[in-house]
Structures are given as structure tokens and as C-alpha cells.
Design a protein around this motif. Structure first.
Motif, PDB file in Angstrom:
ATOM      1  N   LEU A 178      -4.950   7.321  -3.406  1.00 62.56           N
ATOM      2  CA  LEU A 178      -4.863   7.659  -1.976  1.00 62.56           C
ATOM      3  C   LEU A 178      -5.747   6.735  -1.139  1.00 62.56           C
ATOM      4  O   LEU A 178      -5.315   6.210  -0.104  1.00 62.56           O
ATOM      5  N   SER A 179      -6.992   6.525  -1.566  1.00 67.42           N
ATOM      6  CA  SER A 179      -7.888   5.697  -0.743  1.00 67.42           C
ATOM      7  C   SER A 179      -7.404   4.254  -0.713  1.00 67.42           C
ATOM      8  O   SER A 179      -7.534   3.560   0.294  1.00 67.42           O
ATOM      9  N   ALA A 180      -6.806   3.789  -1.821  1.00 61.52           N
ATOM     10  CA  ALA A 180      -6.289   2.406  -1.858  1.00 61.52           C
ATOM     11  C   ALA A 180      -5.190   2.230  -0.814  1.00 61.52           C
ATOM     12  O   ALA A 180      -5.141   1.210  -0.106  1.00 61.52           O
ATOM     13  N   ALA A 181      -4.321   3.242  -0.693  1.00 66.55           N
ATOM     14  CA  ALA A 181      -3.225   3.141   0.289  1.00 66.55           C
ATOM     15  C   ALA A 181      -3.795   3.035   1.703  1.00 66.55           C
ATOM     16  O   ALA A 181      -3.324   2.226   2.519  1.00 66.55           O
ATOM     17  N   ILE A 182      -4.829   3.823   1.993  1.00 70.05           N
ATOM     18  CA  ILE A 182      -5.392   3.804   3.353  1.00 70.05           C
ATOM     19  C   ILE A 182      -6.123   2.488   3.622  1.00 70.05           C
ATOM     20  O   ILE A 182      -5.953   1.865   4.674  1.00 70.05           O
ATOM     21  N   LEU A 183      -6.925   2.061   2.647  1.00 67.65           N
ATOM     22  CA  LEU A 183      -7.685   0.824   2.872  1.00 67.65           C
ATOM     23  C   LEU A 183      -6.745  -0.372   3.052  1.00 67.65           C
ATOM     24  O   LEU A 183      -6.965  -1.213   3.935  1.00 67.65           O
ATOM     25  N   ALA A 184      -5.679  -0.436   2.250  1.00 67.26           N
ATOM     26  CA  ALA A 184      -4.727  -1.546   2.409  1.00 67.26           C
ATOM     27  C   ALA A 184      -4.127  -1.508   3.814  1.00 67.26           C
ATOM     28  O   ALA A 184      -4.001  -2.550   4.485  1.00 67.26           O
ATOM     29  N   GLY A 185      -3.804  -0.302   4.302  1.00 65.86           N
ATOM     30  CA  GLY A 185      -3.262  -0.163   5.663  1.00 65.86           C
ATOM     31  C   GLY A 185      -4.281  -0.585   6.711  1.00 65.86           C
ATOM     32  O   GLY A 185      -3.940  -1.235   7.708  1.00 65.86           O
ATOM     33  N   ALA A 186      -5.546  -0.239   6.479  1.00 65.74           N
ATOM     34  CA  ALA A 186      -6.603  -0.597   7.438  1.00 65.74           C
ATOM     35  C   ALA A 186      -6.800  -2.112   7.477  1.00 65.74           C
ATOM     36  O   ALA A 186      -7.057  -2.692   8.533  1.00 65.74           O
ATOM     37  N   ILE A 187      -6.667  -2.767   6.327  1.00 64.30           N
ATOM     38  CA  ILE A 187      -6.812  -4.237   6.294  1.00 64.30           C
ATOM     39  C   ILE A 187      -5.618  -4.877   7.012  1.00 64.30           C
ATOM     40  O   ILE A 187      -5.781  -5.784   7.838  1.00 64.30           O
ATOM     41  N   ARG A 188      -4.421  -4.368   6.735  1.00 62.40           N
ATOM     42  CA  ARG A 188      -3.223  -4.908   7.422  1.00 62.40           C
ATOM     43  C   ARG A 188      -3.329  -4.742   8.931  1.00 62.40           C
ATOM     44  O   ARG A 188      -2.861  -5.590   9.684  1.00 62.40           O
ATOM     45  N   SER A 189      -3.985  -3.657   9.334  1.00 62.40           N
ATOM     46  CA  SER A 189      -4.143  -3.410  10.772  1.00 62.40           C
ATOM     47  C   SER A 189      -5.009  -4.477  11.438  1.00 62.40           C
ATOM     48  O   SER A 189      -5.024  -4.594  12.655  1.00 62.40           O
ATOM     49  N   LEU A 190      -5.757  -5.226  10.655  1.00 67.58           N
ATOM     50  CA  LEU A 190      -6.567  -6.325  11.195  1.00 67.58           C
ATOM     51  C   LEU A 190      -5.818  -7.658  11.066  1.00 67.58           C
ATOM     52  O   LEU A 190      -6.417  -8.724  11.130  1.00 67.58           O
ATOM     53  N   ASP A 191      -4.515  -7.561  10.829  1.00 61.14           N
ATOM     54  CA  ASP A 191      -3.650  -8.756  10.707  1.00 61.14           C
ATOM     55  C   ASP A 191      -3.966  -9.611   9.491  1.00 61.14           C
ATOM     56  O   ASP A 191      -3.779 -10.823   9.511  1.00 61.14           O
ATOM     57  N   ILE A 192      -4.471  -8.989   8.454  1.00 64.46           N
ATOM     58  CA  ILE A 192      -4.681  -9.680   7.179  1.00 64.46           C
ATOM     59  C   ILE A 192      -3.695  -9.066   6.185  1.00 64.46           C
ATOM     60  O   ILE A 192      -3.716  -7.846   5.975  1.00 64.46           O
ATOM     61  N   PRO A 193      -2.826  -9.873   5.568  1.00 59.85           N
ATOM     62  CA  PRO A 193      -1.879  -9.300   4.604  1.00 59.85           C
ATOM     63  C   PRO A 193      -2.624  -8.621   3.448  1.00 59.85           C
ATOM     64  O   PRO A 193      -3.562  -9.203   2.897  1.00 59.85           O
ATOM     65  N   ALA A 194      -2.227  -7.413   3.120  1.00 62.15           N
ATOM     66  CA  ALA A 194      -2.882  -6.666   2.036  1.00 62.15           C
ATOM     67  C   ALA A 194      -1.885  -5.677   1.462  1.00 62.15           C
ATOM     68  O   ALA A 194      -1.089  -5.093   2.194  1.00 62.15           O
ATOM     69  N   ALA A 195      -1.913  -5.502   0.145  1.00 64.51           N
ATOM     70  CA  ALA A 195      -1.030  -4.521  -0.485  1.00 64.51           C
ATOM     71  C   ALA A 195      -1.714  -3.938  -1.713  1.00 64.51           C
ATOM     72  O   ALA A 195      -2.527  -4.607  -2.369  1.00 64.51           O
TER      73      ALA A 195
END
Ligand code: ADP
Ligand code: ASP
Ligand code: MG
Length: 405
Positions: A135-152
Motif C-alpha cells: 500500500l505505501s509503495a503505491a502511494i509513494l510512487a504516486g507522490a513521486i509522479r505528482s512531482l513530474d518524475i516517472p515512477a512505478a
């Protein structure tokens, strides 16, 4: 490609939305300089909650006075509330729907795992415990993408283990292969690879865990598999301190530690690092930096193959050790150990013993071991013994340790 940097965030470093954003910023900034793989722990407290529910629903009846259905519904509700709130605040509107969908699909799967009959209770516990990290991985990846850095989030678990549920052994070669399959493609595509910590996969495909606090170990295992030269462990303290700061208010930062010192310290009671963290690091020559995720620019602690410092370096406390003491006719007693790690000088043992007595603590044993000096006291006196021995035997900052380094 440059060697990937592995950054691990502990439970308090992703404990809420503000922390998630802070962690995402650290990753976004670092990712400007080269490939980054992120290892993430569950949001603080989640693993305890999951294991509590796993145990409460282990038999046909729950142990908490509710029906099984009620308990499972409560688990779903509690986790959904906490993780959706963090996601709503840490992830941009654009990326929120995909994270929300992921959270719901993970929770649905978790409920299935809780409800599936399982022949092996420890396999079931592991299968449930890992959802905090997922669960935390899904949120953190979304938070990184929100800064315009590709993350998955990686699509499969990169760490291969044997089938010892609860604290599985890592299989290095197979982990290298799995990391090549699941993490490399993301890194090669210039994306941050987000890896749930603590999780492993046994040869038969079962989900395993690396033991409590095992995300630190995940980070160096992944670093070794990816050929990293550095792993950062981001926590809620400045770095490795010379005693547990919750017990010793005057504990100070250790700027440098050898792998051996760090392993001894963790094994003998320092909770900051999982005891196995240094194994892959020392084998592959990876430098481990322990840093404060709330102050990422500060130097923290560097752990490497250099031997640092003379004299006694740090103190570790363990409680509830069962030992047989001759003066109680071989009866078992629960005691605390305080180990002063490093190389004692003449007179240190006597000084430590004297200071304990002056503080009103009866040392049940005091002696020299390969780790340094070992003292036993009653469980109740353990914390006071730690403070006393820290004050008596560990030199203040700016003395022996730094001069040698
Ligand atoms: P994380 O979730 O980041 O892995 P942990 O709770 O596992 O965090 O470990 C960090 C905590 O370890 C700190 O908050 C600190 O209270 C405790 N701790 C115990 N001993 C030490 C030590 N020697 N140096 C630093 N922190 C320590
Ligand atoms: N979440 C796991 C635990 O609480 C692993 C970790 O935090 O390192 O033990
Ligand atoms: Mg930890």
C-alpha cells in the motif's frame, strides 16, 4: 547506465501525507543525478495492525469478541481510511485515481488472503503482513509522479528467498535475476523503481517476509542485486547514534561506522538497523548512509569497510534475556544486557562496574567479550544501566572516533 542508488524510507518517514511528500521530494531531487530504486516500509504501525488482524482471524472464531466478518470489515475500513487519506493529500489530482484504484484492488486481495483457508499459519501471516508495504509503495510512487518524475511500483517482488516464513533467507543469485526482470526495465526507461520492502518470494511463489524491521535488509539486498555503490537508509533520527535516543537523551551521532561495528550494534540491541543489513553491503562493498528523512542534506552516518575509532564506541541494550545465574542455584532469570561496543582500555571494566554500583545498580555480571564490555543487570535496571554506562564509558563527540577517521 550509472549505478542505481537505492533509497529506503522507514515507517515514520512515510507515516502520513506530509512525510510521503517529503520522501517524494528527496527521491525527485536525487533522481536528477542518476537512476534511483526506492525501498519503502509500511506506514508506521501498519504491520503491527496487519499481524494483529492475522492472528485475530487465524481460527474459525475471532479472538476479539466480534464475528470474523466484522473483524475483516474493520481491517478493510481502517486501512482504506488511512491510506486513502495519505494518498489524497500526497498525490496530485491527475494521478490520484490510479493510486486510489490500486489501493482498493490491494485491499480486495488482502481480504481474500485473510479469508482463504491456509494449511500453514506462518505462511498466512506473511501473506497478510506484506500488504502494508504494498500500500505505501503505491502511494509513494504516486507522490513521486505528482512531482513530474516517472515512477512505478515493480510488477513482481524482486527479492528471492527460501520458504522460512517469518524470517526467510535471501537467495542472492535468484534475486539478481528477479531484480533484472522487475526493477531494471523501469530504471532503463528512466523511471524510479519503487520496491515494497520486507517482502520476498519463495521458490514455489509463496510470499515471504524478511523478519520484523526487514526493509533495511531489503535495501542492501536490492543494492547488491542492482550493482549499487550506495544505499541510503532514511529514518526519523539524524543517523546511527551512540545509544538509543529514546533511553539516553545525550546520545550523539556516530559519523562513521565499520560494517562490523554496525552489525554488532544492531545484533546486540540497536533498533535503528536490521541486523542483517550489512551482510550484502559488506559482501558487495556498498556504502550505507543512515540519514534523517526530515533533514536529508545532513551527513548522517556512513557505514563502510573502514575500521573506525579506538576505545569504546557505543552502547546497546537488550532486555528479557534468559540466563542461568549460579547464585540462584541455576534457576533461570530474565535480565538485561548492556554491551559497550569497541576496544576497551585498561580500567574501563572496573570504571563501568564502579559507576553502576554508584548509581545503585547491582551488576549481575561484568566481563570482556570480542564485542567489547558486557554487563548484565536486572531487567528493571536495564535502561538506567545503559544511561550510566554511556555517560561513564563513551567519549563525547569530537574525541577518539573522529580523530582516527
Ligand atoms: P524505521 O521505520 O525508519 O526503520 P525504526 O523505528 O525501525 O525506524 O528505527 C528508528 C528508531 O530507532 C529511531 O526512532 C530511534 O528511536 C531508534 N534507535 C534505537 N537505537 C538507536 C541508535 N543507536 N541510533 C539511532 N536510533 C536508534
Ligand atoms: N514494516 C515491517 C515491520 O514493521 C518492516 C520494516 O518496517 O522494516 O517490521
Ligand atoms: Mg526499522
Amino acid at each position: 547506465m550509472k549505478r542505481p542508488l537505492v533509497i529506503k524510507f522507514g515507517g515514520t518517514s512515510v507515516g502520513g501525507s506530509a512525510e510521503m511528500v517529503r520522501a517524494a521530494n528527496v527521491v525527485a531531487e536525487t533522481a536528477q543525478n542518476g537512476p534511483v530504486a526506492v525501498v519503502v516500509s509500511a506506514m508506521a504501525g501498519t504491520t503491527d495492525a496487519l499481524l494483529g488482524y492475522a492472528d485475530a482471524t487465524a481460527g474459525s472464531r475471532t479472538t476479539v469478541g466480534e464475528t470474523r466478518e466484522e473483524t475483516v470489515a474493520e481491517l478493510h475500513r481502517t486501512l482504506a481510511e488511512r491510506h486513502l487519506r495519505a494518498a489524497r493529500e500526497a498525490v496530485s489530482e491527475e494521478h490520484f485515481p490510479e493510486v486510489e484504484e490500486r489501493i482498493f484492488s490491494l485491499l480486495e486481495r488482502l481480504v481474500e488472503v485473510v479469508e482463504e483457508p491456509s494449511a500453514d499459519p506462518s505462511a498466512r501471516r506473511d501473506g497478510i503482513a506484506v500488504y502494508g508495504e504494498r500500500l505505501s509503495a503505491a502511494i509513494l510512487a504516486g507522490a513521486i509522479r505528482s512531482l513530474d518524475i516517472p515512477a512505478a511500483v515493480v510488477s513482481g517482488d524482486p527479492i528471492a528467498t527460501n520458504g522460512d516464513f517469518g524470517e526467510a533467507e535471501v537467495l542472492g543469485e535468484e534475486t539478481r535475476r528477479r531484480a533484472g526482470e522487475y526493477a531494471w526495465p523501469l530504471l532503463e526507461a528512466d523511471s524510479v523503481a519503487v520496491v515494497p520492502g520486507y517482502v520476498g518470494r519463495a521458490p514455489d511463489g509463496s510470499v515471504t517476509t524478511l523478519g520484523r524491521g526487514g526493509s533495511d535488509f531489503s535495501a542492501t539486498v536490492l543494492g547488491r542485486a542492482l550493482g549499487s555503490s550506495e544505499v541510503w537508509i532514511m529514518s526519523d533520527v539524524e543517523g546511527v547514534l551512540d545509544a538509543d535516543p529514546r533511553v539516553v537523551p545525550g546520545a550523539t551521532l556516530m559519523p562513521q561506522l565499520s560494517y562490523r561495528e554496525a552489525t554488532l550494534f544492531a545484533t546486540l540491541g540497536a533498533k535503528i538497523l536490521h541486523p542483517k543489513t550489512m551482510e550484502p553491503a559488506s559482501e558487495a562493498g556498498i556504502e550505507v548512509f543512515v540519514r534523517n528523512s526530515f533533514d536529508p542534506a545532513s551527513p548522517g552516518t556512513r557505514i563502510s569497510d573502514r575500521g573506525y575509532g579506538e576505545g569504546l564506541r557505543c552502547v546497546a541494550l537488550r532486555r528479557d534475556l534468559a540466563i542461568e545465574i549460579p547464585c540462584t542455584q541455576g534457576r533461570e532469570q530474565r535480565v538485561a544486557s548492556v554491551v559497550c561496543i569497541g576496544m576497551p582500555e585498561d580500567g574501563d571494566l572496573a570504571r563501568g562496574t564502579r559507576c553502576l554500583k554508584e548509581a545503585g545498580i547491582l551488576p549481575l555480571h561484568a566481563g570482556v567479550s570480542s564485542a567489547g564490555l558486557v554487563f548484565f543487570a536486572s531487567n528493571e535496571a536495564g535502561e538506567e544501566a545503559l544511561r550510566t554506562l554511556h555517560a561513564a564509558l563513551i567519549p563525547a563527540v569530537g574525541t577518539a572516533a573522529e580523530e582516527v577517521a
